[in-house]
Design an enzyme around this catalytic site. Structure first.
Site, PDB file in Angstrom:
ATOM      1  N   ARG A 306       4.551 -47.723   9.061  1.00 31.46           N
ATOM      2  CA  ARG A 306       4.983 -47.301   7.720  1.00 31.46           C
ATOM      3  C   ARG A 306       4.221 -48.019   6.607  1.00 31.46           C
ATOM      4  O   ARG A 306       3.706 -47.388   5.686  1.00 31.46           O
ATOM      5  CB  ARG A 306       6.490 -47.549   7.548  1.00 31.46           C
ATOM      6  N   GLU A 570       9.489 -34.376  13.466  1.00 29.20           N
ATOM      7  CA  GLU A 570       8.623 -33.967  14.582  1.00 29.20           C
ATOM      8  C   GLU A 570       8.400 -32.455  14.681  1.00 29.20           C
ATOM      9  O   GLU A 570       7.284 -32.004  14.965  1.00 29.20           O
ATOM     10  CB  GLU A 570       9.158 -34.508  15.913  1.00 29.20           C
TER      11      GLU A 570
END
Ligand code: DMJ
Length: 679
Positions: A306, A570
């Site tokens: 991240r 996803e």
């Protein structure tokens, strides 16, 4: 034989077959009484008990029967109910996209009409909750929505219907009150309520009328994503600025590492979406507020994908060295994690003290975590010309490549930081704790210019391992899914996380890997789509269970504990790859349905989106009061790229996305496979 006196059974004669000649009632009463007196005490007690029981049952069922007779005059509705109760989700054939029935309009809450025209409606669930069976409570308050409060104060209760109060002459709304599947929320000033799926009579009709009268505008899906981002950002800015995560319902923030995770995760998304003002204010915060010099434990994997990933990609997109400097800072502070006996890194690092350790309860690390930090550290070495980062992560890659304990290329979930060996616990899965190991094999191979053949070998072997050990088809619709192998037995369940796989397979096929990888991608993409389309909210559960029994009626089941949705990326990630490589517009439509259902069930009017606890209950999706940073970092970014017509916007021949959707450049060609600057 039984003696006549001894009866262990109850014989209840309701009539005398041989006597049809009862002519007077008195005689009949006397005869009954005589027979009653002839019964044993036990027999009499049992008969009385039976009669009393039947009487009580009759009393209890009377109100509900009459309720049903009054409330459900339509027989087909009643039958639907029985069928739904018996079957749960109905099977749906591949390719089926549910359509809204006439008269139902989406419950999108405060979305400007220019990005959500009337013609566009979210798909509806297969099993709409029939309202008659769950009466809304007579009074519902908006507990703490307009002020700070605990989530528990707020939790939505079942069955509330949307209400639009109208002024006396029935014209404009005097005051708009939005029901978000149960909670009454004051609409924001200036927002426009289109209607809701559960809108009251008249409201729906009005919306339908206007839909018929107004010219239909083409939907600007790209603009709809920008609008969703701005809405999420508005909540983050107002209630969580500089903190890790927004808690949009309690209007506060959550802290994980204290590094402004959402802000950093969102930097390149803002750049790609062209949100210049938002980007500028976020950059200012990075410049003036972001400091890694703090005594805090961070997770190596999460902060790499991240923070390091986000800073590196933003540097590439903007050319602004501020982001590279910050990337160097965090990268070097994470390096103590690699000081372990095996060189397999610890899960946690204190970035202030420079110490690292495993989790308290084990000396294991998660396989996906130690093998999905390579794209970022390799890139950091290339940019800084300092090989220490690349060396550390490639040591891990080489070690895992050689390690025994794989099954046809599939890796276990855990690895011990002392011994460096796989721990024999957990399952073989493409889901949590293993997922991005497979993703990074392919992506490192691409990043390095397709020269590191061991990475490719491991990837190809793993995909064959998936086919051999984990791949199954559901009944009756033959949806292909990737199950989990636990103690030699296949568990027919799949995490939503596995939905990265269609995209990764398609990316491999696009880069010259076998065509059957693309075939598998197409099949898995369909399954991931069905994980959304078959749910009542049109949103996927965290985990789906699949039916392998030929005699059972439905393909996908969801266990109560798996009904949450965390706004994960996803599926839309894979839709983006599939659209780029096939140009098939159905993938865009599927993504559009998902965006609309996020808007319908997870959008918080005061700003932000929230994860929800129950994707099977459109009346009460049970908001959890958390917006994960990956919603801005990944989900909205992939949706934007899915809808954008510009294939050169982050070209897949020039960039690889890290597992947090931060694009990193594919290295210019060299002969060694090492990054060119280091060879
Ligand atoms: C993200 O942090 C990354 O995509 C990671 O690889 C898996 N989990 C989340 C999103 O679901």
């Amino acid at each position: 034989m039984y003696s006549p006196q001894r009866k262990d059974f109850v014989s209840l004669m309701l009539g005398d077959q041989h006597s049809h000649n009862y002519t007077n009632g008195k005689h009949r009463r006397q005869s009954c009484w005589r027979k009653w007196k002839q019964l044993s005490r036990l027999q009499r007690s049992l008969i009385l008990f039976l009669l009393a029981f039947l009487f009580i049952c009759g009393i209890l069922s009377y109100p509900s029967l009459t309720e049903q007779w009054r409330g459900l005059p339509d027989r087909s509705l009643k039958e639907d109910w029985v069928e739904m109760d018996n079957q749960g989700l109905r099977p749906i054939p591949p390719g089926f996209v549910p359509k809204l029935p006439p008269g139902v309009v989406p419950g999108v809450q405060d979305i400007p009409p220019e990005v959500m025209p009337e013609i566009q409606r979210p798909s509806i669930p297969l099993l709409p909750k029939p309202p008659a069976m769950r009466k809304p409570p007579s009074k519902r308050g908006p507990p703490a929505l307009q002020k700070r409060g605990k989530v528990s104060d707020w939790q939505v209760k079942d069955g509330e219907e949307a209400t639009i109060k109208r002024d006396e002459d029935g014209g404009k709304e005097a005051k708009t009150v939005i029901s978000w599947r149960g909670a009454m929320i004051e609409a924001e000033q200036g927002t426009e309520l289109q209607s809701t799926a559960h809108g009251k009579e008249g409201t729906v009709a009005d919306a339908e009328d206007s839909a018929n009268l107004k010219p239909v505008k083409a939907v600007d899906r790209v603009e709809a994503v920008r609008e969703a981002f701005r809405h999420a950002w508005k909540g983050y800015k107002a209630f969580a600025w500089g903190h890790d995560e927004l808690k949009p319902i309690s209007k506060t923030h959550g802290e994980w590492f204290g590094l402004g995770l959402t802000l950093i995760d969102a930097l390149d998304t803002m750049w790609i979406l062209g949100l210049k003002d938002e980007f500028a204010e976020a950059k200012k915060w990075v410049e003036t507020e972001l400091s890694f010099s703090k005594n805090v434990d961070v997770n190596l994997f999460e902060s790499t994908i991240r923070v390091l990933g986000g800073l590196l990609s933003t540097y590439h997109l903007t050319g602004d060295t501020l982001f590279l400097d910050k990337a160097k800072d965090i990268g070097s502070r994470l390096m103590p994690a690699f000081k372990t006996p095996s060189k397999i890194p610890y899960s946690d690092v204190n970035i202030g003290k420079g110490t690292a350790h495993p989790p308290r309860w084990t000396t294991d690390s998660t396989v996906a975590e130690v093998t999905s930090i390579q794209l970022e550290f390799r890139e950091l070495s290339r940019l800084t010309k300092d090989p220490q980062y690349q060396n550390a992560v490639e040591e891990v890659t080489r070690h895992v490549h050689r390690l025994e304990g794989k099954r046809d290329g599939l890796v276990p979930m855990f690895i011990n930081t002392n011994s460096g060996k796989f721990t024999r616990r957990g399952a073989f899965t493409l889901g949590a704790r293993a997922d991005s190991y497979y993703e990074y094999l392919l992506k490192q191979w691409l990043q390095g210019g397709k020269k590191e053949t061991e990475l490719l070998e491991d990837y190809l072997q793993a995909i064959e391992g998936v086919r051999k050990n984990l791949l199954r088809q559901t009944s009756p619709s033959k949806l292909t899914f990737v199950g989990e192998l636990s103690n030699g037995r296949l568990n027919p369940k799949m995490d939503h996380l596995v939905c990265f796989l269609p995209g990764t397979l398609a990316l491999g096929a696009h880069n010259g890997l076998p065509a059957d990888h693309m075939e598998l991608a197409l099949q898995l993409m369909e399954t991931c789509h069905q994980m959304y389309a078959q749910m009542e909210t049109g949103l996927s559960p965290e985990i789906a269970h699949f039916n392998l029994q030929s005699n059972n009626g439905r393909d996908i089941d969801v266990k109560p504990a798996d009904r949450h949705n965390l706004l994960r990326p996803e599926t839309v990630e894979s839709l983006f790859y599939m659209y780029r490589f096939t140009n098939d517009s159905k993938y865009r439509d599927w993504g559009w349905d998902i965006l609309q259902n996020f808007n319908k069930y997870t959008r918080v009017p005061s700003g932000g989106y929230t994860s929800i606890g129950n994707i099977r209950d459109p009346l009460n999706p049970a908001p959890r009061d958390k917006m994960e940073s990956f919603f801005l970092g990944e989900t909205l970014k992939y949706l934007f790229l899915l809808f954008s017509d510009d294939n050169e916007l982050i070209s897949l021949d020039k960039y690889v996305f890290n597992t947090e959707a931060h694009p990193l450049p594919i290295w210019p060609s060299t002969s060694s496979g090492r990054s060119p600057e280091l060879s």
